[in-house]
Design a protein around this motif. Structure first.
Motif, PDB file in Angstrom:
ATOM      1  N   THR A  80     118.212  21.588  -8.602  1.00  0.00           N
ATOM      2  CA  THR A  80     118.417  20.985  -7.289  1.00  0.00           C
ATOM      3  C   THR A  80     117.096  21.021  -6.534  1.00  0.00           C
ATOM      4  O   THR A  80     116.503  22.088  -6.364  1.00  0.00           O
ATOM      5  CB  THR A  80     119.494  21.746  -6.496  1.00  0.00           C
ATOM      6  N   THR A  81     116.643  19.838  -6.104  1.00  0.00           N
ATOM      7  CA  THR A  81     115.432  19.691  -5.307  1.00  0.00           C
ATOM      8  C   THR A  81     115.844  19.148  -3.941  1.00  0.00           C
ATOM      9  O   THR A  81     117.019  18.813  -3.745  1.00  0.00           O
ATOM     10  CB  THR A  81     114.460  18.706  -5.987  1.00  0.00           C
ATOM     11  N   PRO A  82     114.920  19.026  -3.008  1.00  0.00           N
ATOM     12  CA  PRO A  82     115.292  18.442  -1.717  1.00  0.00           C
ATOM     13  C   PRO A  82     115.842  17.017  -1.838  1.00  0.00           C
ATOM     14  O   PRO A  82     116.593  16.563  -0.982  1.00  0.00           O
ATOM     15  CB  PRO A  82     113.979  18.446  -0.928  1.00  0.00           C
TER      16      PRO A  82
ATOM     17  N   ASP B 141     107.839  17.081   1.284  1.00  0.00           N
ATOM     18  CA  ASP B 141     108.925  18.061   1.329  1.00  0.00           C
ATOM     19  C   ASP B 141     108.427  19.505   1.278  1.00  0.00           C
ATOM     20  O   ASP B 141     109.225  20.440   1.312  1.00  0.00           O
ATOM     21  CB  ASP B 141     109.906  17.837   0.165  1.00  0.00           C
ATOM     22  N   PHE B 142     107.114  19.716   1.139  1.00  0.00           N
ATOM     23  CA  PHE B 142     106.561  21.074   1.015  1.00  0.00           C
ATOM     24  C   PHE B 142     106.716  21.848   2.307  1.00  0.00           C
ATOM     25  O   PHE B 142     106.560  21.281   3.380  1.00  0.00           O
ATOM     26  CB  PHE B 142     105.089  21.025   0.645  1.00  0.00           C
ATOM     27  N   PRO B 143     106.964  23.149   2.236  1.00  0.00           N
ATOM     28  CA  PRO B 143     107.356  23.874   1.025  1.00  0.00           C
ATOM     29  C   PRO B 143     108.777  23.481   0.639  1.00  0.00           C
ATOM     30  O   PRO B 143     109.660  23.395   1.490  1.00  0.00           O
ATOM     31  CB  PRO B 143     107.277  25.337   1.438  1.00  0.00           C
ATOM     32  N   ALA B 144     108.976  23.208  -0.639  1.00  0.00           N
ATOM     33  CA  ALA B 144     110.263  22.703  -1.127  1.00  0.00           C
ATOM     34  C   ALA B 144     111.014  23.787  -1.885  1.00  0.00           C
ATOM     35  O   ALA B 144     110.480  24.408  -2.804  1.00  0.00           O
ATOM     36  CB  ALA B 144     110.046  21.499  -2.036  1.00  0.00           C
TER      37      ALA B 144
ATOM     38  N   THR C 123     118.718  30.819  -9.926  1.00  0.00           N
ATOM     39  CA  THR C 123     117.512  31.355  -9.321  1.00  0.00           C
ATOM     40  C   THR C 123     116.899  30.265  -8.465  1.00  0.00           C
ATOM     41  O   THR C 123     117.029  29.080  -8.782  1.00  0.00           O
ATOM     42  CB  THR C 123     116.500  31.877 -10.372  1.00  0.00           C
ATOM     43  N   SER C 124     116.285  30.661  -7.382  1.00  0.00           N
ATOM     44  CA  SER C 124     115.626  29.723  -6.483  1.00  0.00           C
ATOM     45  C   SER C 124     114.162  30.091  -6.345  1.00  0.00           C
ATOM     46  O   SER C 124     113.794  31.260  -6.444  1.00  0.00           O
ATOM     47  CB  SER C 124     116.287  29.739  -5.107  1.00  0.00           C
ATOM     48  N   PHE C 125     113.338  29.080  -6.089  1.00  0.00           N
ATOM     49  CA  PHE C 125     111.913  29.300  -5.890  1.00  0.00           C
ATOM     50  C   PHE C 125     111.356  28.180  -5.035  1.00  0.00           C
ATOM     51  O   PHE C 125     111.977  27.139  -4.870  1.00  0.00           O
ATOM     52  CB  PHE C 125     111.176  29.390  -7.238  1.00  0.00           C
ATOM     53  N   MET C 126     110.185  28.433  -4.470  1.00  0.00           N
ATOM     54  CA  MET C 126     109.528  27.452  -3.613  1.00  0.00           C
ATOM     55  C   MET C 126     108.435  26.726  -4.392  1.00  0.00           C
ATOM     56  O   MET C 126     107.734  27.343  -5.205  1.00  0.00           O
ATOM     57  CB  MET C 126     108.901  28.130  -2.400  1.00  0.00           C
ATOM     58  N   VAL C 127     108.297  25.436  -4.125  1.00  0.00           N
ATOM     59  CA  VAL C 127     107.207  24.646  -4.687  1.00  0.00           C
ATOM     60  C   VAL C 127     106.299  24.218  -3.540  1.00  0.00           C
ATOM     61  O   VAL C 127     106.770  23.673  -2.543  1.00  0.00           O
ATOM     62  CB  VAL C 127     107.723  23.410  -5.452  1.00  0.00           C
TER      63      VAL C 127
ATOM     64  N   GLY D 298      99.370   8.955  -6.295  1.00  0.00           N
ATOM     65  CA  GLY D 298      99.553  10.078  -7.203  1.00  0.00           C
ATOM     66  C   GLY D 298      99.528  11.414  -6.487  1.00  0.00           C
ATOM     67  O   GLY D 298     100.115  12.384  -6.927  1.00  0.00           O
ATOM     68  N   GLY D 299      98.855  11.497  -5.354  1.00  0.00           N
ATOM     69  CA  GLY D 299      98.770  12.724  -4.601  1.00  0.00           C
ATOM     70  C   GLY D 299     100.019  13.013  -3.787  1.00  0.00           C
ATOM     71  O   GLY D 299     100.121  14.036  -3.143  1.00  0.00           O
ATOM     72  N   CYS D 300     100.997  12.131  -3.799  1.00  0.00           N
ATOM     73  CA  CYS D 300     102.203  12.286  -2.990  1.00  0.00           C
ATOM     74  C   CYS D 300     103.308  13.039  -3.713  1.00  0.00           C
ATOM     75  O   CYS D 300     104.337  13.325  -3.126  1.00  0.00           O
ATOM     76  CB  CYS D 300     102.718  10.919  -2.557  1.00  0.00           C
ATOM     77  N   VAL D 301     103.119  13.326  -4.987  1.00  0.00           N
ATOM     78  CA  VAL D 301     104.157  13.981  -5.781  1.00  0.00           C
ATOM     79  C   VAL D 301     103.531  15.110  -6.595  1.00  0.00           C
ATOM     80  O   VAL D 301     102.477  14.943  -7.183  1.00  0.00           O
ATOM     81  CB  VAL D 301     104.840  12.969  -6.737  1.00  0.00           C
ATOM     82  N   LYS D 302     104.196  16.254  -6.596  1.00  0.00           N
ATOM     83  CA  LYS D 302     103.789  17.389  -7.434  1.00  0.00           C
ATOM     84  C   LYS D 302     104.779  17.477  -8.579  1.00  0.00           C
ATOM     85  O   LYS D 302     105.987  17.545  -8.363  1.00  0.00           O
ATOM     86  CB  LYS D 302     103.818  18.679  -6.607  1.00  0.00           C
TER      87      LYS D 302
END
Length: 137
Positions: free
Chosen positions: A42-44, A70-73, A85-89, A19-23
């Motif tokens: 669109t994600t990585p 993939d962080f920062p994604a 619009t784009s943003f970082m996760v 569960g800790g592998c996905v945000k």
């Protein structure tokens, strides 16, 4: 008996590690324009369609899952007609983000729950709270 305890503990910890592998981030898009918009994200990993957000205060909510590896994604939202619009996760990104499509078709965000989106058109100041409430001054 001891071996059985180790196996049970290992099986209990495995889902927590997985569960800790996905945000997961919930995206809410509000459309203040007068035409419906098809929303793509669109994600990585992929580009998917979240759905269509209706006109005149329409709202669409979708969930994206980003692998922590993939962080920062970089994530990109598109509403057609050049509205993007784009943003970082990252691990610090809020679990819920809000975006607005203005009457002119531009996309703004991400906003947090307490943030206020303001746009000015035709000599009127329009204040839109992230929960979808609007006040015209």
């Amino acid at each position: 008996m001891r071996r059985m305890t180790v196996v049970v503990v290992a099986l209990a910890v495995l889902p927590m590690l997985a569960g800790g592998c996905v945000k997961k981030v919930q995206l809410t898009i509000m459309n203040h324009g007068d035409t419906a918009r098809e929303i793509q994200v669109t994600t990585p990993e992929e580009t998917t369609t979240l759905g269509s957000v209706g006109p005149n205060e329409g709202q669409l909510t979708g969930l994206v899952a980003i692998k922590t590896s993939d962080f920062p994604a970089q994530v990109r939202l598109s509403a057609g007609g050049g509205a993007t619009t784009s943003f970082m996760v990252t691990e610090d990104t809020a679990d819920r983000l809000w975006f607005h499509i203005s009457r002119s078709g531009a996309m703004a965000g991400p906003y947090g729950k307490q943030d206020v989106h303001v746009e000015t058109e035709k000599d009127a100041e329009v204040t839109v709270k992230s929960e979808g409430k609007m006040v015209v001054k």
